[in-house]
Scaffold this motif. Structure first.
Motif, PDB file in Angstrom:
ATOM      1  N   VAL A  57       0.844  -1.199   0.000  1.00  0.00           N
ATOM      2  CA  VAL A  57       0.000   0.000   0.000  1.00  0.00           C
ATOM      3  C   VAL A  57       0.882   1.253   0.000  1.00  0.00           C
ATOM      4  O   VAL A  57       0.631   2.201  -0.754  1.00  0.00           O
ATOM      5  N   ASP A  58       1.939   1.247   0.817  1.00  0.00           N
ATOM      6  CA  ASP A  58       2.850   2.391   0.855  1.00  0.00           C
ATOM      7  C   ASP A  58       3.544   2.615  -0.487  1.00  0.00           C
ATOM      8  O   ASP A  58       3.641   3.747  -0.962  1.00  0.00           O
ATOM      9  N   VAL A  59       4.011   1.527  -1.088  1.00  0.00           N
ATOM     10  CA  VAL A  59       4.704   1.651  -2.379  1.00  0.00           C
ATOM     11  C   VAL A  59       3.758   2.200  -3.442  1.00  0.00           C
ATOM     12  O   VAL A  59       4.095   3.147  -4.160  1.00  0.00           O
ATOM     13  N   SER A  82       1.004   3.850  -3.026  1.00  0.00           N
ATOM     14  CA  SER A  82       0.572   5.210  -2.665  1.00  0.00           C
ATOM     15  C   SER A  82       1.574   6.259  -3.132  1.00  0.00           C
ATOM     16  O   SER A  82       1.193   7.388  -3.459  1.00  0.00           O
ATOM     17  N   ASP A  83       2.854   5.895  -3.143  1.00  0.00           N
ATOM     18  CA  ASP A  83       3.877   6.829  -3.618  1.00  0.00           C
ATOM     19  C   ASP A  83       3.673   7.194  -5.089  1.00  0.00           C
ATOM     20  O   ASP A  83       4.125   8.243  -5.532  1.00  0.00           O
ATOM     21  N   TYR A  84       3.012   6.338  -5.841  1.00  0.00           N
ATOM     22  CA  TYR A  84       2.786   6.576  -7.273  1.00  0.00           C
ATOM     23  C   TYR A  84       1.387   7.120  -7.561  1.00  0.00           C
ATOM     24  O   TYR A  84       1.056   7.376  -8.712  1.00  0.00           O
ATOM     25  N   ARG A  85       0.593   7.296  -6.546  1.00  0.00           N
ATOM     26  CA  ARG A  85      -0.793   7.724  -6.719  1.00  0.00           C
ATOM     27  C   ARG A  85      -0.885   9.240  -6.599  1.00  0.00           C
ATOM     28  O   ARG A  85      -0.333   9.830  -5.666  1.00  0.00           O
ATOM     29  N   ASP A  86      -1.609   9.864  -7.525  1.00  0.00           N
ATOM     30  CA  ASP A  86      -1.758  11.313  -7.453  1.00  0.00           C
ATOM     31  C   ASP A  86      -2.981  11.684  -6.620  1.00  0.00           C
ATOM     32  O   ASP A  86      -3.692  10.821  -6.093  1.00  0.00           O
ATOM     33  N   ILE A  87      -3.228  12.966  -6.503  1.00  0.00           N
ATOM     34  CA  ILE A  87      -4.304  13.471  -5.653  1.00  0.00           C
ATOM     35  C   ILE A  87      -5.690  13.035  -6.137  1.00  0.00           C
ATOM     36  O   ILE A  87      -6.631  12.951  -5.353  1.00  0.00           O
ATOM     37  N   GLU A  88      -5.804  12.721  -7.408  1.00  0.00           N
ATOM     38  CA  GLU A  88      -7.084  12.293  -7.970  1.00  0.00           C
ATOM     39  C   GLU A  88      -7.274  10.781  -7.896  1.00  0.00           C
ATOM     40  O   GLU A  88      -8.301  10.257  -8.327  1.00  0.00           O
ATOM     41  N   TYR A 120      -5.226   8.518  -9.329  1.00  0.00           N
ATOM     42  CA  TYR A 120      -4.689   7.844 -10.502  1.00  0.00           C
ATOM     43  C   TYR A 120      -3.195   7.574 -10.335  1.00  0.00           C
ATOM     44  O   TYR A 120      -2.552   8.104  -9.443  1.00  0.00           O
ATOM     45  N   PHE A 121      -2.679   6.767 -11.226  1.00  0.00           N
ATOM     46  CA  PHE A 121      -1.282   6.355 -11.191  1.00  0.00           C
ATOM     47  C   PHE A 121      -0.605   6.782 -12.501  1.00  0.00           C
ATOM     48  O   PHE A 121      -0.438   5.974 -13.413  1.00  0.00           O
ATOM     49  N   PRO A 122      -0.213   8.054 -12.604  1.00  0.00           N
ATOM     50  CA  PRO A 122       0.333   8.551 -13.873  1.00  0.00           C
ATOM     51  C   PRO A 122       1.631   7.852 -14.295  1.00  0.00           C
ATOM     52  O   PRO A 122       1.890   7.711 -15.485  1.00  0.00           O
ATOM     53  N   GLU A 123       2.421   7.397 -13.365  1.00  0.00           N
ATOM     54  CA  GLU A 123       3.689   6.721 -13.666  1.00  0.00           C
ATOM     55  C   GLU A 123       3.568   5.227 -13.386  1.00  0.00           C
ATOM     56  O   GLU A 123       4.420   4.620 -12.752  1.00  0.00           O
ATOM     57  N   TYR A 124       2.502   4.616 -13.895  1.00  0.00           N
ATOM     58  CA  TYR A 124       2.235   3.217 -13.555  1.00  0.00           C
ATOM     59  C   TYR A 124       3.274   2.247 -14.108  1.00  0.00           C
ATOM     60  O   TYR A 124       3.514   1.198 -13.514  1.00  0.00           O
ATOM     61  N   ILE A 125       3.921   2.582 -15.189  1.00  0.00           N
ATOM     62  CA  ILE A 125       4.977   1.708 -15.734  1.00  0.00           C
ATOM     63  C   ILE A 125       6.145   1.655 -14.752  1.00  0.00           C
ATOM     64  O   ILE A 125       6.669   0.568 -14.443  1.00  0.00           O
ATOM     65  N   ASP A 126       6.542   2.814 -14.232  1.00  0.00           N
ATOM     66  CA  ASP A 126       7.603   2.854 -13.218  1.00  0.00           C
ATOM     67  C   ASP A 126       7.170   2.119 -11.955  1.00  0.00           C
ATOM     68  O   ASP A 126       7.978   1.438 -11.318  1.00  0.00           O
ATOM     69  N   MET A 127       5.905   2.268 -11.587  1.00  0.00           N
ATOM     70  CA  MET A 127       5.372   1.607 -10.403  1.00  0.00           C
ATOM     71  C   MET A 127       5.488   0.087 -10.552  1.00  0.00           C
ATOM     72  O   MET A 127       5.953  -0.603  -9.640  1.00  0.00           O
ATOM     73  N   GLU A 168       8.082  -5.050  -9.232  1.00  0.00           N
ATOM     74  CA  GLU A 168       8.787  -6.249  -9.699  1.00  0.00           C
ATOM     75  C   GLU A 168      10.183  -6.328  -9.081  1.00  0.00           C
ATOM     76  O   GLU A 168      10.626  -7.405  -8.658  1.00  0.00           O
ATOM     77  N   THR A 169      10.876  -5.213  -9.006  1.00  0.00           N
ATOM     78  CA  THR A 169      12.207  -5.177  -8.391  1.00  0.00           C
ATOM     79  C   THR A 169      12.135  -5.585  -6.923  1.00  0.00           C
ATOM     80  O   THR A 169      12.978  -6.354  -6.445  1.00  0.00           O
ATOM     81  N   ILE A 170      11.138  -5.094  -6.236  1.00  0.00           N
ATOM     82  CA  ILE A 170      10.950  -5.450  -4.825  1.00  0.00           C
ATOM     83  C   ILE A 170      10.682  -6.950  -4.684  1.00  0.00           C
ATOM     84  O   ILE A 170      11.261  -7.615  -3.820  1.00  0.00           O
ATOM     85  N   MET A 171       9.814  -7.482  -5.543  1.00  0.00           N
ATOM     86  CA  MET A 171       9.503  -8.913  -5.518  1.00  0.00           C
ATOM     87  C   MET A 171      10.765  -9.745  -5.721  1.00  0.00           C
ATOM     88  O   MET A 171      11.018 -10.706  -4.987  1.00  0.00           O
ATOM     89  N   LEU A 172      11.566  -9.378  -6.702  1.00  0.00           N
ATOM     90  CA  LEU A 172      12.794 -10.112  -6.997  1.00  0.00           C
ATOM     91  C   LEU A 172      13.808  -9.989  -5.862  1.00  0.00           C
ATOM     92  O   LEU A 172      14.533 -10.951  -5.566  1.00  0.00           O
TER      93      LEU A 172
END
Length: 131
Positions: A78-80, A82-88, A90-97, A102-106
Motif C-alpha cells: 500500500v505504501d509503495v 501510494s507513492d505513485y498515486r496522485d491526488i485524484e 490515478y497512477f500517472p507513472e504506472y509503468i515505473d510503479m 517487480e524489483t521489490i519482488m525479486l
C-alpha cells in the motif's frame, strides 16, 4: 455510445486493484487481531498446563507470525503504490510503479523470503493484467 480512452480504462482498473489491496489489508488486520487473541489463549494454556502443550503453542506461534508477515507485506505494498498515486487517485507513472514492484519482488526472492515474494507476485500479476 461513449468512447472511453484506453488510458482512463487502465487508470480505473489500477484504482480498483488499489482499493482491493486496501480491503485485503483490512481483512488481514482483522484476522491478525483474532490470531493474536487465539495466540494469547494458547500461550496461557501452555503455561497453565506446566508447558505440556508445546505442539499447539508452536503451531499458534507460526500461524500468528505468518499472519503478521502477510499484513506487513500488504501495508508495504500500500505504501509503495501510494507513492505513485496522485491526488485524484490515478497512477500517472504506472509503468515505473510496476517496475518498482517487480524489483521489490525479486529482491525478496533473492533474499529467500519466498512467502513475501509470492504475495507481491500475486498483486503484481493483478496490476499487469490491468494493462
Amino acid at each position: 455510445m461513449t468512447i472511453i480512452s484506453r488510458e482512463i480504462e487502465i487508470q480505473d482498473k489500477l484504482s480498483n486493484i488499489f482499493e482491493e489491496l486496501m480491503d485485503r489489508k483490512e481483512l488481514i488486520h482483522d484476522e491478525l487481531v483474532q490470531s493474536r487473541q487465539s495466540y494469547t489463549q494458547i500461550c496461557d494454556k501452555h503455561i497453565f498446563s506446566g508447558f505440556s502443550s508445546e505442539t499447539e503453542w508452536i503451531n499458534a506461534t507460526e500461524h500468528h507470525e505468518q499472519k503478521f508477515r502477510e499484513y506487513d507485506v500488504h501495508c508495504y505494498l500500500v505504501d509503495v503504490l501510494s507513492d505513485y498515486r496522485d491526488i485524484e487517485g490515478y497512477f500517472p507513472e504506472y509503468i515505473d510503479m510496476l517496475a518498482n514492484v517487480e524489483t521489490i519482488m525479486l529482491r525478496f526472492a533473492r533474499e529467500e523470503q519466498y512467502e513475501i515474494s509470492a504475495i507481491i507476485k500475486l498483486w503484481l500479476g493483478k496490476l499487469i493484467k490491468s494493462l
